[in-house]
Design a protein around this motif. Structure first.
Motif, PDB file in Angstrom:
ATOM      1  N   SER A 178     131.150 106.041 -17.427  1.00 19.11           N
ATOM      2  CA  SER A 178     131.766 106.254 -18.729  1.00 19.11           C
ATOM      3  C   SER A 178     133.158 106.846 -18.559  1.00 19.11           C
ATOM      4  O   SER A 178     133.426 107.582 -17.594  1.00 19.11           O
ATOM      5  CB  SER A 178     130.909 107.192 -19.589  1.00 19.11           C
ATOM      6  OG  SER A 178     129.647 106.617 -19.837  1.00 19.11           O
ATOM      7  N   ASP A 179     134.048 106.496 -19.486  1.00 20.64           N
ATOM      8  CA  ASP A 179     135.410 107.013 -19.423  1.00 20.64           C
ATOM      9  C   ASP A 179     135.413 108.533 -19.536  1.00 20.64           C
ATOM     10  O   ASP A 179     134.693 109.109 -20.351  1.00 20.64           O
ATOM     11  CB  ASP A 179     136.254 106.439 -20.573  1.00 20.64           C
ATOM     12  CG  ASP A 179     136.195 104.917 -20.610  1.00 20.64           C
ATOM     13  OD1 ASP A 179     136.182 104.329 -19.523  1.00 20.64           O
ATOM     14  OD2 ASP A 179     136.167 104.350 -21.713  1.00 20.64           O
ATOM     15  N   GLU A 180     136.232 109.168 -18.712  1.00 17.12           N
ATOM     16  CA  GLU A 180     136.365 110.619 -18.788  1.00 17.12           C
ATOM     17  C   GLU A 180     137.364 110.984 -19.883  1.00 17.12           C
ATOM     18  O   GLU A 180     138.336 110.259 -20.117  1.00 17.12           O
ATOM     19  CB  GLU A 180     136.834 111.164 -17.447  1.00 17.12           C
ATOM     20  CG  GLU A 180     135.839 110.928 -16.315  1.00 17.12           C
ATOM     21  CD  GLU A 180     136.331 111.492 -14.999  1.00 17.12           C
ATOM     22  OE1 GLU A 180     137.438 112.072 -14.993  1.00 17.12           O
ATOM     23  OE2 GLU A 180     135.621 111.348 -13.991  1.00 17.12           O
ATOM     24  N   PRO A 181     137.152 112.083 -20.572  1.00 19.18           N
ATOM     25  CA  PRO A 181     138.104 112.507 -21.610  1.00 19.18           C
ATOM     26  C   PRO A 181     139.499 112.681 -21.022  1.00 19.18           C
ATOM     27  O   PRO A 181     139.660 113.161 -19.900  1.00 19.18           O
ATOM     28  CB  PRO A 181     137.533 113.846 -22.094  1.00 19.18           C
ATOM     29  CG  PRO A 181     136.082 113.802 -21.713  1.00 19.18           C
ATOM     30  CD  PRO A 181     136.015 113.012 -20.441  1.00 19.18           C
ATOM     31  N   ALA A 182     140.507 112.258 -21.776  1.00 17.89           N
ATOM     32  CA  ALA A 182     141.892 112.365 -21.319  1.00 17.89           C
ATOM     33  C   ALA A 182     142.766 112.710 -22.511  1.00 17.89           C
ATOM     34  O   ALA A 182     142.371 112.552 -23.675  1.00 17.89           O
ATOM     35  CB  ALA A 182     142.346 111.058 -20.679  1.00 17.89           C
ATOM     36  N   SER A 183     143.967 113.186 -22.225  1.00 18.83           N
ATOM     37  CA  SER A 183     144.908 113.528 -23.288  1.00 18.83           C
ATOM     38  C   SER A 183     146.301 113.104 -22.881  1.00 18.83           C
ATOM     39  O   SER A 183     146.610 112.965 -21.689  1.00 18.83           O
ATOM     40  CB  SER A 183     144.877 115.037 -23.581  1.00 18.83           C
ATOM     41  OG  SER A 183     145.183 115.778 -22.420  1.00 18.83           O
ATOM     42  N   GLN A 188     147.077 115.200 -27.113  1.00 20.99           N
ATOM     43  CA  GLN A 188     146.270 114.431 -28.052  1.00 20.99           C
ATOM     44  C   GLN A 188     145.299 113.550 -27.262  1.00 20.99           C
ATOM     45  O   GLN A 188     145.621 113.072 -26.179  1.00 20.99           O
ATOM     46  CB  GLN A 188     147.154 113.550 -28.945  1.00 20.99           C
ATOM     47  CG  GLN A 188     148.107 114.341 -29.832  1.00 20.99           C
ATOM     48  CD  GLN A 188     147.361 115.254 -30.791  1.00 20.99           C
ATOM     49  OE1 GLN A 188     146.455 114.820 -31.500  1.00 20.99           O
ATOM     50  NE2 GLN A 188     147.733 116.531 -30.800  1.00 20.99           N
ATOM     51  N   PRO A 189     144.083 113.332 -27.770  1.00 23.14           N
ATOM     52  CA  PRO A 189     143.113 112.531 -27.026  1.00 23.14           C
ATOM     53  C   PRO A 189     143.583 111.089 -26.831  1.00 23.14           C
ATOM     54  O   PRO A 189     144.226 110.513 -27.700  1.00 23.14           O
ATOM     55  CB  PRO A 189     141.851 112.594 -27.906  1.00 23.14           C
ATOM     56  CG  PRO A 189     142.338 112.980 -29.260  1.00 23.14           C
ATOM     57  CD  PRO A 189     143.548 113.826 -29.060  1.00 23.14           C
ATOM     58  N   VAL A 190     143.266 110.547 -25.657  1.00 26.03           N
ATOM     59  CA  VAL A 190     143.630 109.187 -25.305  1.00 26.03           C
ATOM     60  C   VAL A 190     142.358 108.416 -24.966  1.00 26.03           C
ATOM     61  O   VAL A 190     141.462 108.946 -24.294  1.00 26.03           O
ATOM     62  CB  VAL A 190     144.590 109.155 -24.092  1.00 26.03           C
ATOM     63  CG1 VAL A 190     144.868 107.720 -23.649  1.00 26.03           C
ATOM     64  CG2 VAL A 190     145.890 109.864 -24.431  1.00 26.03           C
ATOM     65  N   ASP A 191     142.268 107.190 -25.449  1.00 25.88           N
ATOM     66  CA  ASP A 191     141.133 106.325 -25.143  1.00 25.88           C
ATOM     67  C   ASP A 191     141.040 106.147 -23.626  1.00 25.88           C
ATOM     68  O   ASP A 191     141.979 105.698 -22.973  1.00 25.88           O
ATOM     69  CB  ASP A 191     141.348 104.969 -25.825  1.00 25.88           C
ATOM     70  CG  ASP A 191     140.248 103.971 -25.507  1.00 25.88           C
ATOM     71  OD1 ASP A 191     139.184 104.388 -25.028  1.00 25.88           O
ATOM     72  OD2 ASP A 191     140.465 102.768 -25.741  1.00 25.88           O
ATOM     73  N   GLY A 192     139.888 106.519 -23.059  1.00 21.51           N
ATOM     74  CA  GLY A 192     139.718 106.433 -21.614  1.00 21.51           C
ATOM     75  C   GLY A 192     139.848 105.024 -21.092  1.00 21.51           C
ATOM     76  O   GLY A 192     140.388 104.797 -20.002  1.00 21.51           O
ATOM     77  N   ALA A 193     139.359 104.041 -21.851  1.00 24.92           N
ATOM     78  CA  ALA A 193     139.480 102.646 -21.417  1.00 24.92           C
ATOM     79  C   ALA A 193     140.941 102.219 -21.376  1.00 24.92           C
ATOM     80  O   ALA A 193     141.357 101.453 -20.502  1.00 24.92           O
ATOM     81  CB  ALA A 193     138.683 101.732 -22.351  1.00 24.92           C
TER      82      ALA A 193
END
Length: 255
Positions: A178-183, A188-193
Motif C-alpha cells: 500500500s502507498d505510504e503517506p506522503a506530503s 499537504q497530503p499527496v496521493d501515494g500512487a
C-alpha cells in the motif's frame, strides 16, 4: 449548416472557424517538424512563418507568442500520448478477459505495469515527434511563460493518470505494498500512487535521455529502463515470481 466541435474548447465551429482551426493544426504540424529537425530551440515565430510561407505578423493571429505556440504544441502531443496509453490499457484488459484460466489478480496488475513500461520506452520510436517535444521541454522549461506552462498541466496530468491508476490498482490487488503517506513541500497530503508515478516516469525518462550521452554505455536505454521498472516494482513489494510471470504475459501482448 454542418458544424463540428472544437476539441480544445468544446465549442461548435462554423465553416469559417473550421478553416481557421485547420490552418492552426497545419501550423502545429509544421512546428512539430521543426522540433524534430532542430529541437525546441529551432521553433521560432520567424522559422515557422518561413516554413508555412506566412507573413510573420499573421502567425500572431493564431498564437500570441512563441510561448503560446510551444504550449499548444505540447498540449496536442500530450493529448495524443494519453489517448495512445488509454487505448493500450483497454487492449490489455481485453486480452486478460480472453485468458483461460485467468491469471491471479496480482499477476494481471503487474503485467499491465510492465506493458506500460515497455510502451513508454518504445515511445521515442513509435511517436518520435510527440516524445521528443516532451523531452526537449523537460530540459528547456524556461521557454514557456508561467501562464502558458500552467495551461499544459491538465494534459500532462491526463498522461500521468494512466500509470497512476495502474499503480493504484496493483496496490489494491496486493501486487504492491500500500502507498505510504506522503506530503508536498507545503505539508499537504499527496496521493501515494501519484508519488510513485512521478518517481517511475522520471526514472524512465532518465533512462531514455542516456541516448544523448556522448560516451557509450554497455546497455541500451530501453534495457536500462526495464531494469529500473523491475527494481522499482520489487522495491514497492512485488513478488519476484509473480513479476517474472507477469513479464512473460506482457511480452505476449507486445507480439
Amino acid at each position: 449548416m454542418h458544424s463540428e466541435i472544437d476539441e480544445r474548447t468544446g465549442e461548435v465551429l462554423d465553416r469559417r472557424a473550421r478553416k481557421r482551426e485547420a490552418r492552426r493544426g497545419h501550423l502545429l504540424d509544421l512546428a512539430a517538424d521543426l522540433v524534430q529537425r532542430h529541437g525546441v530551440a529551432g521553433v521560432t515565430m520567424a522559422a515557422l512563418a518561413d516554413a508555412a510561407d506566412y507573413a510573420p505578423a499573421s502567425l500572431y493571429t493564431y498564437f500570441p507568442s512563441r510561448s503560446a505556440l510551444l504550449a499548444a504544441l505540447q498540449r496536442r502531443a500530450l493529448h495524443k500520448l494519453a489517448a495512445v496509453a488509454e487505448e493500450h490499457v483497454a487492449d490489455w484488459e481485453d486480452a486478460l478477459t480472453e485468458l483461460s484460466p485467468a491469471p491471479p489478480a496480482e499477476v494481471a496488475a503487474l503485467a499491465k505495469l510492465i506493458a506500460f513500461s515497455d510502451l513508454f520506452l518504445a515511445a521515442p520510436r513509435r511517436y518520435p515527434k510527440e516524445f521528443r517535444l516532451q523531452q526537449e521541454l523537460l530540459v528547456n522549461s524556461e521557454v514557456e511563460d508561467t501562464a502558458d506552462a500552467a495551461s499544459v498541466v491538465p494534459a500532462a496530468m491526463a498522461v500521468l493518470d494512466v500509470p497512476r491508476r495502474l499503480l493504484a490498482a496493483a496496490a489494491d490487488a496486493g501486487a504492491l505494498r500500500s502507498d505510504e503517506p506522503a506530503s508536498d513541500p507545503l505539508d499537504q497530503p499527496v496521493d501515494g500512487a501519484l508519488l510513485r508515478t512521478l518517481a517511475w516516469i522520471v526514472a524512465l525518462n532518465g533512462a531514455l535521455l542516456t541516448e544523448r550521452l556522448t560516451t557509450g554505455l554497455p546497455t541500451t536505454e530501453a534495457a536500462l529502463g526495464r531494469e529500473l521498472t523491475t527494481a522499482l516494482l520489487l522495491g514497492w513489494g512485488a513478488d519476484p515470481a509473480a513479476l517474472a510471470t507477469a513479464r512473460t504475459l506482457a511480452h505476449d501482448w507486445a507480439r
